[in-house]
Design a protein around this motif. Structure first.
Motif, PDB file in Angstrom:
ATOM      1  N   ILE A 466       0.847  -1.184   0.000  1.00 53.58           N
ATOM      2  CA  ILE A 466       0.000   0.000   0.000  1.00 53.58           C
ATOM      3  C   ILE A 466       0.887   1.240   0.000  1.00 53.58           C
ATOM      4  CG2 ILE A 466      -1.763   1.328   1.253  1.00 53.58           C
ATOM      5  CD1 ILE A 466      -2.909  -1.247   0.273  1.00 53.58           C
ATOM      6  N   MET A 467       0.504   2.229  -0.821  1.00 55.07           N
ATOM      7  CA  MET A 467       1.129   3.548  -0.749  1.00 55.07           C
ATOM      8  C   MET A 467       0.017   4.569  -0.564  1.00 55.07           C
ATOM      9  SD  MET A 467       3.296   5.866  -3.459  1.00 55.07           S
ATOM     10  CE  MET A 467       1.868   6.772  -4.048  1.00 55.07           C
ATOM     11  N   ALA A 468       0.133   5.400   0.484  1.00 57.24           N
ATOM     12  CA  ALA A 468      -0.897   6.398   0.786  1.00 57.24           C
ATOM     13  C   ALA A 468      -0.252   7.752   1.005  1.00 57.24           C
ATOM     14  CB  ALA A 468      -1.693   5.980   2.022  1.00 57.24           C
ATOM     15  N   LYS A 480      -2.883   2.407  13.940  1.00 53.05           N
ATOM     16  CA  LYS A 480      -3.744   1.467  14.646  1.00 53.05           C
ATOM     17  C   LYS A 480      -4.180   0.332  13.734  1.00 53.05           C
ATOM     18  CE  LYS A 480      -8.039   1.251  17.317  1.00 53.05           C
ATOM     19  NZ  LYS A 480      -9.208   2.028  17.831  1.00 53.05           N
ATOM     20  N   ILE A 481      -4.569   0.664  12.519  1.00 54.11           N
ATOM     21  CA  ILE A 481      -4.986  -0.374  11.559  1.00 54.11           C
ATOM     22  C   ILE A 481      -3.821  -1.297  11.228  1.00 54.11           C
ATOM     23  CG2 ILE A 481      -5.790  -0.755   9.196  1.00 54.11           C
ATOM     24  CD1 ILE A 481      -7.352   1.866   9.439  1.00 54.11           C
ATOM     25  N   SER A 482      -2.635  -0.743  11.063  1.00 56.38           N
ATOM     26  CA  SER A 482      -1.463  -1.568  10.738  1.00 56.38           C
ATOM     27  C   SER A 482      -1.122  -2.517  11.874  1.00 56.38           C
ATOM     28  CB  SER A 482      -0.262  -0.661  10.431  1.00 56.38           C
ATOM     29  OG  SER A 482      -0.526   0.154   9.328  1.00 56.38           O
ATOM     30  N   GLU A 483      -1.218  -2.037  13.096  1.00 55.03           N
ATOM     31  CA  GLU A 483      -0.946  -2.914  14.241  1.00 55.03           C
ATOM     32  C   GLU A 483      -1.967  -4.043  14.314  1.00 55.03           C
ATOM     33  OE1 GLU A 483      -0.951  -0.341  17.581  1.00 55.03           O
ATOM     34  OE2 GLU A 483       0.999   0.597  17.099  1.00 55.03           O
ATOM     35  N   GLU A 484      -3.228  -3.757  14.032  1.00 55.80           N
ATOM     36  CA  GLU A 484      -4.256  -4.797  14.056  1.00 55.80           C
ATOM     37  C   GLU A 484      -4.017  -5.835  12.960  1.00 55.80           C
ATOM     38  OE1 GLU A 484      -7.888  -2.725  13.633  1.00 55.80           O
ATOM     39  OE2 GLU A 484      -7.915  -1.931  15.696  1.00 55.80           O
ATOM     40  N   GLN A 485      -3.483  -5.406  11.814  1.00 53.57           N
ATOM     41  CA  GLN A 485      -3.254  -6.316  10.697  1.00 53.57           C
ATOM     42  C   GLN A 485      -1.834  -6.887  10.678  1.00 53.57           C
ATOM     43  OE1 GLN A 485      -5.690  -7.231   8.661  1.00 53.57           O
ATOM     44  NE2 GLN A 485      -7.113  -5.886   9.763  1.00 53.57           N
ATOM     45  N   ASN A 486      -1.042  -6.584  11.720  1.00 57.08           N
ATOM     46  CA  ASN A 486       0.357  -7.043  11.779  1.00 57.08           C
ATOM     47  C   ASN A 486       1.127  -6.619  10.522  1.00 57.08           C
ATOM     48  OD1 ASN A 486       0.046  -8.342  14.316  1.00 57.08           O
ATOM     49  ND2 ASN A 486      -0.856 -10.146  13.286  1.00 57.08           N
ATOM     50  N   ALA A 487       0.906  -5.401  10.116  1.00 56.19           N
ATOM     51  CA  ALA A 487       1.536  -4.883   8.904  1.00 56.19           C
ATOM     52  C   ALA A 487       2.727  -4.014   9.277  1.00 56.19           C
ATOM     53  CB  ALA A 487       0.538  -4.084   8.081  1.00 56.19           C
ATOM     54  N   GLU A 488       3.672  -3.951   8.365  1.00 57.81           N
ATOM     55  CA  GLU A 488       4.842  -3.076   8.534  1.00 57.81           C
ATOM     56  C   GLU A 488       4.551  -1.733   7.878  1.00 57.81           C
ATOM     57  OE1 GLU A 488       9.397  -2.642   6.837  1.00 57.81           O
ATOM     58  OE2 GLU A 488       8.331  -4.547   6.631  1.00 57.81           O
ATOM     59  N   GLU A 651      -6.258  -7.586   0.899  1.00 56.19           N
ATOM     60  CA  GLU A 651      -7.688  -7.351   0.740  1.00 56.19           C
ATOM     61  C   GLU A 651      -8.304  -6.728   1.986  1.00 56.19           C
ATOM     62  OE1 GLU A 651     -11.722  -9.861  -0.476  1.00 56.19           O
ATOM     63  OE2 GLU A 651      -9.762 -10.839  -0.456  1.00 56.19           O
ATOM     64  N   THR A 652      -7.943  -7.245   3.164  1.00 53.77           N
ATOM     65  CA  THR A 652      -8.475  -6.684   4.405  1.00 53.77           C
ATOM     66  C   THR A 652      -7.963  -5.278   4.636  1.00 53.77           C
ATOM     67  OG1 THR A 652      -8.542  -8.916   5.349  1.00 53.77           O
ATOM     68  CG2 THR A 652      -8.711  -7.072   6.879  1.00 53.77           C
ATOM     69  N   MET A 653      -6.694  -5.043   4.324  1.00 55.06           N
ATOM     70  CA  MET A 653      -6.118  -3.720   4.512  1.00 55.06           C
ATOM     71  C   MET A 653      -6.806  -2.690   3.617  1.00 55.06           C
ATOM     72  SD  MET A 653      -3.969  -1.774   6.074  1.00 55.06           S
ATOM     73  CE  MET A 653      -2.797  -2.873   6.889  1.00 55.06           C
ATOM     74  N   VAL A 654      -7.117  -3.073   2.397  1.00 56.53           N
ATOM     75  CA  VAL A 654      -7.798  -2.152   1.482  1.00 56.53           C
ATOM     76  C   VAL A 654      -9.175  -1.781   2.026  1.00 56.53           C
ATOM     77  CG1 VAL A 654      -8.812  -1.951  -0.821  1.00 56.53           C
ATOM     78  CG2 VAL A 654      -6.529  -2.900  -0.567  1.00 56.53           C
ATOM     79  N   LYS A 655      -9.878  -2.767   2.585  1.00 56.07           N
ATOM     80  CA  LYS A 655     -11.190  -2.483   3.173  1.00 56.07           C
ATOM     81  C   LYS A 655     -11.069  -1.531   4.361  1.00 56.07           C
ATOM     82  CE  LYS A 655     -13.304  -6.871   1.766  1.00 56.07           C
ATOM     83  NZ  LYS A 655     -13.897  -8.148   2.254  1.00 56.07           N
ATOM     84  N   PRO A 676      -6.045   8.700  -3.068  1.00 55.47           N
ATOM     85  CA  PRO A 676      -5.369   8.966  -1.787  1.00 55.47           C
ATOM     86  C   PRO A 676      -4.489   7.809  -1.346  1.00 55.47           C
ATOM     87  CG  PRO A 676      -7.696   8.493  -1.447  1.00 55.47           C
ATOM     88  CD  PRO A 676      -7.505   8.615  -2.923  1.00 55.47           C
ATOM     89  N   PHE A 677      -4.830   6.582  -1.802  1.00 54.71           N
ATOM     90  CA  PHE A 677      -3.953   5.434  -1.541  1.00 54.71           C
ATOM     91  C   PHE A 677      -4.067   4.464  -2.712  1.00 54.71           C
ATOM     92  CE2 PHE A 677      -7.950   3.713  -0.110  1.00 54.71           C
ATOM     93  CZ  PHE A 677      -7.866   2.349  -0.331  1.00 54.71           C
ATOM     94  N   TYR A 678      -2.987   3.705  -2.926  1.00 50.53           N
ATOM     95  CA  TYR A 678      -2.922   2.734  -4.013  1.00 50.53           C
ATOM     96  C   TYR A 678      -2.633   1.358  -3.435  1.00 50.53           C
ATOM     97  CZ  TYR A 678      -2.259   6.929  -6.905  1.00 50.53           C
ATOM     98  OH  TYR A 678      -2.400   8.142  -7.520  1.00 50.53           O
ATOM     99  N   ALA A 679      -3.280   0.336  -3.989  1.00 51.67           N
ATOM    100  CA  ALA A 679      -3.039  -1.050  -3.591  1.00 51.67           C
ATOM    101  C   ALA A 679      -2.307  -1.768  -4.710  1.00 51.67           C
ATOM    102  CB  ALA A 679      -4.350  -1.758  -3.270  1.00 51.67           C
ATOM    103  N   ARG A 680      -1.432  -2.675  -4.337  1.00 50.72           N
ATOM    104  CA  ARG A 680      -0.558  -3.333  -5.307  1.00 50.72           C
ATOM    105  C   ARG A 680      -1.276  -4.375  -6.155  1.00 50.72           C
ATOM    106  NH1 ARG A 680       4.448  -6.347  -2.753  1.00 50.72           N
ATOM    107  NH2 ARG A 680       2.748  -7.419  -1.698  1.00 50.72           N
ATOM    108  N   GLY A 681      -2.212  -5.131  -5.582  1.00 47.61           N
ATOM    109  CA  GLY A 681      -2.747  -6.329  -6.226  1.00 47.61           C
ATOM    110  C   GLY A 681      -3.258  -6.133  -7.632  1.00 47.61           C
TER     111      GLY A 681
END
Length: 816
Positions: A466-468, A480-488, A651-655, A676-681
């Motif tokens: 993701i780039m935002a 907060k969302i990144s911590e919930e999704q275990n994202a870097e 997919e969950t992060m995009v939602k 405002p943000f782009y998803a890679r998939g």
């Protein structure tokens, strides 16, 4: 009694003088003037130029425009007065036409005429008078010649009808003769069937691949500059044009074969309508065979999609009708049972070869300068000056070579090798120029692009999931969302930077600059952030040493994408960039302050955050640390945060980030493609499908271009068969052995192999080295490119030689 043309000039001359004196058409700031009134007032004014500046909104444009009107009216009136008293002056009509010419240019470019619409009535009347005069001039002579020609044609038609038309019914044996004749000359139809088979299979495969890729692609708008449909239309259009040219030459060869074999029908006394129907039926039969063979050939390869086959058949039928239309003169000659007139073998005499060479060299320099412009985006339009340059170089070079050979001691040993360039100079040179253009198109444009697509590594296009680009107030929620999704998540400060024009489409405007509809939106970062971004994706640090006021540009695009500027503004050579978001309205006269011209210290091609706009927008612009901090202090409202996220569950992060689309929806009014943000998939899938479709079309273009070269050679040999045969018969009568005559023919044909390929390779190398600089190839990429290119070119030249050899062998069989 006056001629009608004189009466028209008299009437229009008096009408124009009345309009100029009595009607106030010229709109001033405070009042309206007549054409004569405005000029008399200005001449008696104490300050001539001040009168036009103060009394008319368009200033000097009003002076120039009304002056041209005044000259036109005066010359028209003077001519009318002279004709009234039967006095003719040859200078007045010429001066009137010159005034009308410059007045038409003024109507197109001067704002004065846009304000004074009623003034267009005057040049409109003058133009009507000009066209009527041209029509009536020499009309009696044209009518007489037309009547004589019509009578001669009628007499000839009656004579041919008496001699050629078969009065009666055809015996049943005729149908058998027609069928046997077609089977006997079936080898003449092979080239037509094969040509249409190549065309039909190319169209089917292009449609099948597009429909297959469009299922996986998300963008289907023709207005999207990076969409699949846009690529399909642009590249498919070029392919369709080449196919049409290819089929035109193939059909010409086929009709030439039919011309040599129509003697039987003259002896049988067949009706022309019957012969036309027979010709069309055989042509359609050959097209049908190509379609049937192509369909059965492709059915095991592609899935059954009858809509694709129906569309391809309709396109192929359209191509067939157009190619026949291009050869209507040859078809009419066939119906009249006439052979083509003998080839003009007059000796070529090109004057001023040095001038031809100079024009060619200048045009070639313009070609490379145009191609090297980043704003040209490696355009195909360079082939216009390239064609002029090659024409000048080949024309001048061949003429100089001819002169040098004439004065050399080996003239009598070598002149037979250059017979085509001595006695069919223009035709031979034109063929060589066409062959060079096609070879340059393949070796300098198409094959390098195919190789760069092969070199593209899809894994490096999107280093982050993701780039935002968000405001500081949204960072906590993203964390907060990144911590919930275990994202870097990585966060970097940024500033939005906007170019005055972000659209590659050319902007047309006159004296006043408009507000560009799409302004380029890019990401401004500090040099410190730039080094961190390089480190995050495993690249070494690269000190920029940016001076104050100097910027560094990072084009985020792959090696396969054509070079693009950071700003497409046609009005300046250097980019106009402002720190901040796009402006919907602004004073375009103050563009230098709103969008200052920036000094770019260095540039590179590298993907540090992701290629989400194929290098068209969302590029990185690096400022020195001090400049960046100062810009943030001066314009804190524009400060944003660049957020880069890596996660396994995209997919969950995009939602979870969907709220950003709603919050920043108002900012999309500037450009729908900027998010405002782009998803890679999905974008990664889009890039993959676009690259595959583009690469497939490029391969088709190479194949069709190569076949077009062969068809050009074959068409030359077939059309000049009688000339070549006469030459060989003459040499045979002189006692030249067949073996020596074969060697001579091979040497003559070799010019059409070596000259195009040598010049094409040289020009292609120039294009490739220019492409290296435009796309910022590094040393490793250049080595990899050359390894692929050399193997591809060796194969290409080998195929070109085999095709040339086959065409040459066929010609030798026909003439010896």
């Amino acid at each position: 009694m006056k001629k009608p043309i004189d009466k028209i000039s008299i009437v229009f001359g008096y009408i124009l003088i009345i309009l100029g004196i009595a009607f106030p058409f010229v709109q001033g700031i405070e009042k309206k003037y007549t054409v004569f009134g405005a000029w008399f007032t200005s001449l008696f004014n104490h300050d001539f130029f001040a009168f036009w500046q103060h009394n008319f909104a368009s200033g000097t444009q009003a002076m120039v425009g009304s002056g041209l009107l005044l000259l036109l009216i005066i010359f028209s009136f003077a001519e009318a007065v002279g004709l009234t008293f039967d006095y003719r002056n040859m200078l007045l009509p010429k001066m009137k036409n010159v005034s009308l010419f410059f007045l038409m240019i003024g109507v197109a470019y001067l704002q004065f005429f846009q304000v004074n619409i009623a003034l267009l009535f005057v040049p409109g009347l003058a133009f009507i008078e000009f066209m009527l005069s041209r029509y009536l001039d020499g009309k009696p002579e044209r009518d007489r010649e037309y009547a004589e020609t019509k009578a001669a044609k009628l007499t000839m038609k009656e004579d041919k009808k008496e001699r050629l038309d078969f009065k009666g019914t055809y015996p049943k044996l005729l149908k058998k003769i027609i069928r046997k004749n077609w089977l006997f000359y079936r080898q003449d139809s092979v080239i037509l069937v094969v040509g249409n088979l190549v065309s039909y299979t190319s169209v089917v495969l292009l449609l099948v691949f597009y429909r297959s890729f469009s299922v996986l692609h998300s963008q289907e708008s023709i207005f999207n500059k990076t969409g699949l449909l846009r690529i399909f239309i642009e590249s498919g259009g070029i392919l369709g044009l080449l196919l049409l040219i290819f089929l035109t030459y193939i059909t010409g060869v086929y009709l030439s074969f039919r011309t040599t074999n129509n003697g039987l029908w003259i002896l049988l006394g067949i009706r022309r309508k019957t012969y036309l129907w027979m010709l069309i039926r055989e042509y359609l039969l050959n097209i049908s065979l190509a379609v049937v063979f192509g369909t059965f050939l492709l059915l095991p390869i592609v899935r059954v999609d009858w809509l694709v086959f129906v569309i391809a058949i309709l396109i192929q039928l359209m191509f067939s009708v157009l190619t026949l239309a291009f050869h209507q003169e040859q078809i009419l000659r066939l119906l009249q049972f006439k052979h083509k007139e003998s080839v003009d073998v007059r000796k070529g005499n090109v004057k001023y070869p040095i001038i031809w060479l100079s024009v060619g060299i200048v045009s070639l320099v313009i070609t490379f300068l145009w191609f090297s412009r980043r704003k040209s985006s490696e355009t195909y339009f360079i082939f216009a000056p390239l064609a002029i340059g090659l024409l000048g170089i080949v024309y001048g070079g061949a003429a100089l070579g001819h002169q040098l050979l004439k004065h050399s001691h080996s003239y009598y040993k070598q002149f037979l090798n250059f017979t085509d360039f001595f006695y069919q100079f223009r035709k031979s040179v034109s063929l060589v120029v066409l062959l060079i253009l096609l070879q340059v198109f393949c070796m300098g444009i198409l094959i390098p692009r195919i190789i760069t697509y092969q070199m593209t590594e899809e894994a490096t296009i999107f280093p982050y999931t993701i780039m935002a680009k968000v405001k500081a107030e949204d960072v906590l929620q993203l964390k907060k969302i990144s911590e919930e999704q275990n994202a870097e998540m990585n966060i970097f400060p940024m500033l939005p930077i906007t170019s005055v024009d972000g659209d590659p489409e050319p902007e047309m405007y006159g004296t006043q600059r408009p507000v560009m509809i799409i302004q380029g939106q890019h990401v401004g970062i500090s040099e410190e952030t730039y080094q961190l971004l390089r480190k995050k994706i495993g690249m070494n640090e690269q000190p920029l040493h940016l001076a104050k006021g100097f910027w560094h540009v990072v084009y985020q695009q792959t090696i396969s994408i054509q070079a693009q500027p950071i700003d497409w503004d046609p009005g300046s050579s250097l980019p106009r960039l402002r720190i901040g978001q796009p402006l919907e309205e602004y004073d375009t006269a103050n563009v230098d302050n709103l969008f200052p011209i920036r000094q770019i210290q260095s540039e590179e091609r590298s993907i540090l955050t992701g290629m989400f706009q194929r290098g068209l927008q969302e590029n990185l612009i690096v400022l020195s640390n001090k400049d960046f901090q100062q810009a943030v202090k001066e314009q804190p409202n524009f400060a944003r945060q660049l957020v880069l996220i890596r996660t396994a569950d995209e997919e969950t992060m995009v939602k979870e980030l969907a709220f950003l689309s709603e919050k920043y929806a108002d900012e999309r009014r500037w450009d729908e493609s900027i998010q405002p943000f782009y998803a890679r998939g999905q974008r990664k899938q889009n890039v993959a499908t676009e690259n595959k479709l583009e690469m497939m079309v490029l391969i088709f273009l190479v194949i069709i271009s190569q076949l077009l070269c062969f068809s050009l050679l074959l068409n030359k040999y077939v059309s000049e068969k009688n000339v070549w045969t006469d030459r060989q018969n003459l040499l045979g009568l002189l006692g030249i052995r067949e073996r020596d005559r074969r060697k001579l023919v091979n040497r003559q044909l070799r010019l059409f192999l070596l000259l195009p390929i040598v010049l094409a390779v040289g020009i292609s190398m120039g294009f490739i080295f220019t492409m290296f600089g435009l796309r910022f190839f590094n040393q490793v990429e250049r080595q990899e490119f050359w390894s692929h290119f050399l193997s591809a070119i060796i194969g290409y030249i080998f195929i070109w030689y085999c095709g040339y050899r086959w065409c040459g062998n066929q010609s030798i069989k026909w003439v010896i």
